[in-house]
Motif scaffolding. Structure first.
Motif, PDB file in Angstrom:
ATOM      1  N   LEU A  15      40.145  24.939  35.237  1.00 15.36           N
ATOM      2  CA  LEU A  15      39.950  24.997  36.644  1.00 15.36           C
ATOM      3  C   LEU A  15      41.114  25.238  37.463  1.00 15.36           C
ATOM      4  O   LEU A  15      41.125  25.808  38.489  1.00 15.36           O
ATOM      5  N   ALA A  16      42.434  24.838  37.070  1.00 15.25           N
ATOM      6  CA  ALA A  16      43.324  24.843  37.944  1.00 15.25           C
ATOM      7  C   ALA A  16      43.900  26.498  37.892  1.00 15.25           C
ATOM      8  O   ALA A  16      44.324  26.969  38.975  1.00 15.25           O
ATOM      9  N   SER A  17      43.424  27.522  36.727  1.00 16.07           N
ATOM     10  CA  SER A  17      43.912  28.578  36.779  1.00 16.07           C
ATOM     11  C   SER A  17      42.952  29.702  37.771  1.00 16.07           C
ATOM     12  O   SER A  17      43.485  30.639  38.031  1.00 16.07           O
ATOM     13  N   LEU A  18      41.788  29.181  38.097  1.00 20.81           N
ATOM     14  CA  LEU A  18      41.022  29.791  39.136  1.00 20.81           C
ATOM     15  C   LEU A  18      41.393  29.922  40.648  1.00 20.81           C
ATOM     16  O   LEU A  18      40.915  30.639  41.328  1.00 20.81           O
ATOM     17  N   ARG A  19      42.447  29.013  40.833  1.00 21.33           N
ATOM     18  CA  ARG A  19      43.031  28.959  42.276  1.00 21.33           C
ATOM     19  C   ARG A  19      43.761  30.216  42.510  1.00 21.33           C
ATOM     20  O   ARG A  19      44.609  30.692  41.893  1.00 21.33           O
ATOM     21  N   GLY A  20      43.309  31.246  43.573  1.00 19.29           N
ATOM     22  CA  GLY A  20      44.345  31.873  43.889  1.00 19.29           C
ATOM     23  C   GLY A  20      44.016  33.473  43.068  1.00 19.29           C
ATOM     24  O   GLY A  20      44.949  34.355  43.283  1.00 19.29           O
ATOM     25  N   VAL A  21      42.949  33.584  42.642  1.00 19.22           N
ATOM     26  CA  VAL A  21      42.825  34.743  41.935  1.00 19.22           C
ATOM     27  C   VAL A  21      42.306  35.763  42.625  1.00 19.22           C
ATOM     28  O   VAL A  21      41.548  35.611  43.560  1.00 19.22           O
ATOM     29  N   ASP A  22      43.176  36.912  42.708  1.00 16.62           N
ATOM     30  CA  ASP A  22      42.840  38.165  43.615  1.00 16.62           C
ATOM     31  C   ASP A  22      42.123  38.997  42.946  1.00 16.62           C
ATOM     32  O   ASP A  22      42.328  39.946  42.287  1.00 16.62           O
ATOM     33  N   LEU A  23      40.615  38.884  43.583  1.00 15.83           N
ATOM     34  CA  LEU A  23      39.615  39.866  42.718  1.00 15.83           C
ATOM     35  C   LEU A  23      39.928  40.968  43.167  1.00 15.83           C
ATOM     36  O   LEU A  23      39.274  41.898  42.543  1.00 15.83           O
ATOM     37  N   GLY A  24      40.473  41.397  44.302  1.00 14.89           N
ATOM     38  CA  GLY A  24      40.677  42.786  44.756  1.00 14.89           C
ATOM     39  C   GLY A  24      41.423  43.733  43.806  1.00 14.89           C
ATOM     40  O   GLY A  24      41.507  44.988  44.201  1.00 14.89           O
ATOM     41  N   ARG A  25      42.159  43.095  43.028  1.00 13.51           N
ATOM     42  CA  ARG A  25      43.089  43.655  42.191  1.00 13.51           C
ATOM     43  C   ARG A  25      42.340  44.196  40.775  1.00 13.51           C
ATOM     44  O   ARG A  25      42.927  45.088  40.033  1.00 13.51           O
ATOM     45  N   MET A  26      41.295  43.909  40.817  1.00 16.93           N
ATOM     46  CA  MET A  26      40.135  44.301  39.604  1.00 16.93           C
ATOM     47  C   MET A  26      40.443  46.049  39.602  1.00 16.93           C
ATOM     48  O   MET A  26      39.762  46.575  40.469  1.00 16.93           O
ATOM     49  N   LYS A  27      40.508  46.386  38.499  1.00 18.64           N
ATOM     50  CA  LYS A  27      40.403  48.023  38.157  1.00 18.64           C
ATOM     51  C   LYS A  27      39.747  48.203  36.638  1.00 18.64           C
ATOM     52  O   LYS A  27      38.513  47.732  36.598  1.00 18.64           O
ATOM     53  N   ASP A  28      40.260  49.157  35.902  1.00 12.18           N
ATOM     54  CA  ASP A  28      39.676  49.393  34.592  1.00 12.18           C
ATOM     55  C   ASP A  28      39.173  48.129  33.620  1.00 12.18           C
ATOM     56  O   ASP A  28      38.159  48.241  33.043  1.00 12.18           O
ATOM     57  N   LEU A  29      39.911  47.124  33.873  1.00 12.18           N
ATOM     58  CA  LEU A  29      39.414  46.238  32.908  1.00 12.18           C
ATOM     59  C   LEU A  29      39.044  44.775  33.543  1.00 12.18           C
ATOM     60  O   LEU A  29      39.013  43.803  32.810  1.00 12.18           O
ATOM     61  N   GLY A  30      38.415  44.926  34.752  1.00 17.11           N
ATOM     62  CA  GLY A  30      37.917  43.904  35.539  1.00 17.11           C
ATOM     63  C   GLY A  30      38.671  42.541  35.649  1.00 17.11           C
ATOM     64  O   GLY A  30      40.087  42.674  35.878  1.00 17.11           O
ATOM     65  N   LEU A  31      38.187  41.477  35.281  1.00 17.79           N
ATOM     66  CA  LEU A  31      38.820  40.167  35.312  1.00 17.79           C
ATOM     67  C   LEU A  31      40.117  40.182  34.378  1.00 17.79           C
ATOM     68  O   LEU A  31      40.786  39.177  34.627  1.00 17.79           O
ATOM     69  N   LEU A  32      40.052  40.882  33.199  1.00 19.13           N
ATOM     70  CA  LEU A  32      41.053  40.768  32.499  1.00 19.13           C
ATOM     71  C   LEU A  32      42.410  41.044  32.988  1.00 19.13           C
ATOM     72  O   LEU A  32      43.496  40.332  32.538  1.00 19.13           O
TER      73      LEU A  32
END
Length: 568
Positions: A15-32
């Motif tokens: 749950l702590a890791s999901l704070r501040g994830v920048d979804l705009g940086r997703m490219k070839d490998l998506g969420l990875l």
């Protein structure tokens, strides 16, 4: 002690890791590409804690359930927590169908290409009934949480299948963990196939529970068969499956026929199989007759092309983005590993041969040979074989009687490798599956225009674009004939113009271009990666197009054919 600590710590880190994830940086490998290191640490701790729990015979079922449900949450609730809107374009399409069913009081007129859903309406009618009974405005209120909820509900019938085969609690829970670690196909979103698959697994669980197995030997004098009540429940499940999805009934029949091959099973399985065949035949010759009759020639033609059917879903990697080629090969490797490990278990764990598991693993193969299902049959075959294959793989991994701590050290990396393969397949396409609120706003604007207006998109990656599909004709450019797509690739505006020829001032066209469509072109390579950008640039300079909506992630153009009196 470690078992009791690892679970809450891993979930807290997740749950702590999901704070501040920048979804705009997703490219070839998506969420990875955007998930932080803490997310992976949490997943590793979860796997290690689960393996440690398997070492101890005294571990209560509650802790096993906690770990498996924790795995479901980490994998399937992550997008629901991160994304501001409903994930995946097809989920938005199914939301639109439910709304149209309610708006029209049942069958949707002028459905066009979505007429298929009028012939298999069970899932949509059920959701429409639920909305009307609860007073909710739309399924959007809960559709985003379908993946974690669906997978949590699936756990009960999976456990019932495994309990019908073995009484070893650790093997049962290990099989459940393997299933969720390898189910990468992604057919768990708000969709009729997810609903039908849940019912399919429940049906197989009820049938398996009635069979004489090595885990539950029955005395010779014990009658084997169905009570009236249980058989009625089975027929009800079959009926709901048959009216909800076209493919799942065929998978159901194939699985039941496979289970009926051993003579000892026939008294239980044959009545259920006969009911499935009869109900499917009745439905396909009445309600679904328009679709079946119009596609019968195609179905028969596919029967004589078994090699083409098998490989259809594995082709066309040459034009995909580099990361997507990698994702595809990881998916193939994971699927091949599951079947290989299941085959090794069949050869080395002799007790598994007395169960129905090998038959259930093989049951989807006739359909894989018979039809390509739009290139998806190979993935659907894997999905329907996986519940049984997972227990075979678990039987290979989890005999814990000797040197349990050493086995933890050996098995944990394997479980992490399986999870890594799953996440490639499940998270690798998220750059096109994720939608911003700005993209939702563009889709709503386009569908709120005058009824009869044509709506054009480059791909399906536009949320809500079919919200009023019974009122707006829709053209999706990347699904047109090859010649049309080639023309579009050479000159996007020239490729678009033939589809706009019949527009007028009264019935104009609205062309929607967006971030997710550009991402999808780049990822799958059906059209050149820069198609959306080139088309936008050409439209800005062309006569007859007017910008009527624009924000950071999307733009909508209105077009009226100047030759028909609709020019500016």
């Amino acid at each position: 002690m470690w078992v009791r600590v690892a679970l809450p710590v891993s979930l807290g880190l997740w749950l702590a890791s999901l704070r501040g994830v920048d979804l705009g940086r997703m490219k070839d490998l998506g969420l990875l590409q955007v998930l932080p290191v803490v997310f992976w640490v949490a997943l590793g701790l979860l796997a290690l804690g689960f393996c440690t729990a398997l070492c101890d015979r005294r571990t209560p079922n509650g802790w096993f359930a906690g770990y498996v449900l924790g795995l479901i949450a980490v994998i399937h609730a992550t997008p629901s927590l991160l994304y501001p809107t409903l994930r995946y374009g097809w989920a938005w399409k199914h939301v639109a169908i439910v709304d149209a069913v309610i708006r029209n009081g049942g069958t949707v007129p002028n459905a066009g290409k979505l007429e298929l859903y009028n012939q298999w309406p069970g899932f949509f009618q059920l959701n429409a009934f639920f909305l009307q009974a609860t007073g909710l405005d739309s399924v959007l209120g809960y559709a985003a949480w379908t993946p974690p909820v669906f997978n949590a509900l699936l756990l009960a019938p999976l456990l019932l299948i495994y309990r019908a085969v073995t009484r070893d609690r650790r093997l049962i829970w290990g099989a459940a963990w393997i299933y969720y670690s390898c189910s990468w196909v992604g057919q768990d979103y708000f969709a009729p196939q997810a609903f039908a698959f849940l019912l399919f697994v429940t049906l197989i669980a009820l049938v398996m529970a009635q069979l004489p197995t090595s885990a539950r030997p029955l005395p010779a004098a014990t009658p084997i068969g169905w009570t009236v009540g249980r058989f009625a429940v089975v027929l009800l499940l079959e009926g709901v499956i048959i009216c909800s999805h076209p493919l799942t009934p065929l998978m159901m029949i194939s699985a039941l026929v496979a289970l009926s091959l051993p003579r000892r099973n026939r008294r239980v399985v044959l009545p259920v199989a006969a009911g499935a065949v009869l109900l499917t035949a009745v439905w396909d010759t009445t309600v679904a007759r328009p679709y079946v009759s119009s596609n019968l020639h195609q179905f028969l033609g596919a029967l004589v092309q078994p090699d083409s059917n098998v490989v259809s879903g594995l082709a066309q990697l040459g034009t995909a983005a580099p990361g997507q080629v990698e994702v595809s090969w990881v998916d193939r490797g994971l699927s091949a590993a599951v079947f290989l490990l299941a085959a090794v278990a069949f050869l080395t764990r002799r007790w598994t041969r007395r169960t129905g598991l090998p038959l259930l693993v093989l049951a989807p193969l006739p359909l894989l040979v018979a039809n390509a299902y739009g290139g998806e049959m190979i993935f659907r075959a894997y999905l329907f074989a996986l519940p049984a294959a997972a227990l075979l793989v678990a039987a290979l991994f989890f005999p814990w009687d000797r040197r349990p701590l050493l086995r933890v050290l050996a098995v944990t990396p394997v479980l992490l490798a399986l999870l890594g393969g799953l996440l490639f397949g499940y998270y690798g396409k998220e750059a096109a599956n994720y939608f911003t609120k700005d993209e939702v706003a563009a889709g709503r604007f386009a569908t709120s225009t005058r009824p009869g207006s044509l709506i054009v998109s480059v791909t399906s990656a536009v949320p809500g674009l079919v919200a009023h599909y019974d009122k707006h004709p829709h053209v999706q450019l990347d699904e047109q004939e090859l010649s049309d797509r080639q023309r579009l690739a050479r000159n996007p505006l020239a490729g678009l113009e033939p589809f706009l020829a019949h527009t007028t001032a009264a019935k104009p066209a609205y062309i929607v271009l967006s971030r997710a469509q550009a991402a999808e072109c780049y990822l799958n390579g059906t059209l050149p990666a820069d198609t959306v950008q080139r088309l936008e640039s050409q439209i800005e300079k062309a006569h007859g197009f007017t910008t009527v909506f624009r924000n950071k992630d999307a733009v909508v153009y209105r077009y009226e054919n100047p030759a028909k009196g609709g020019g500016r």
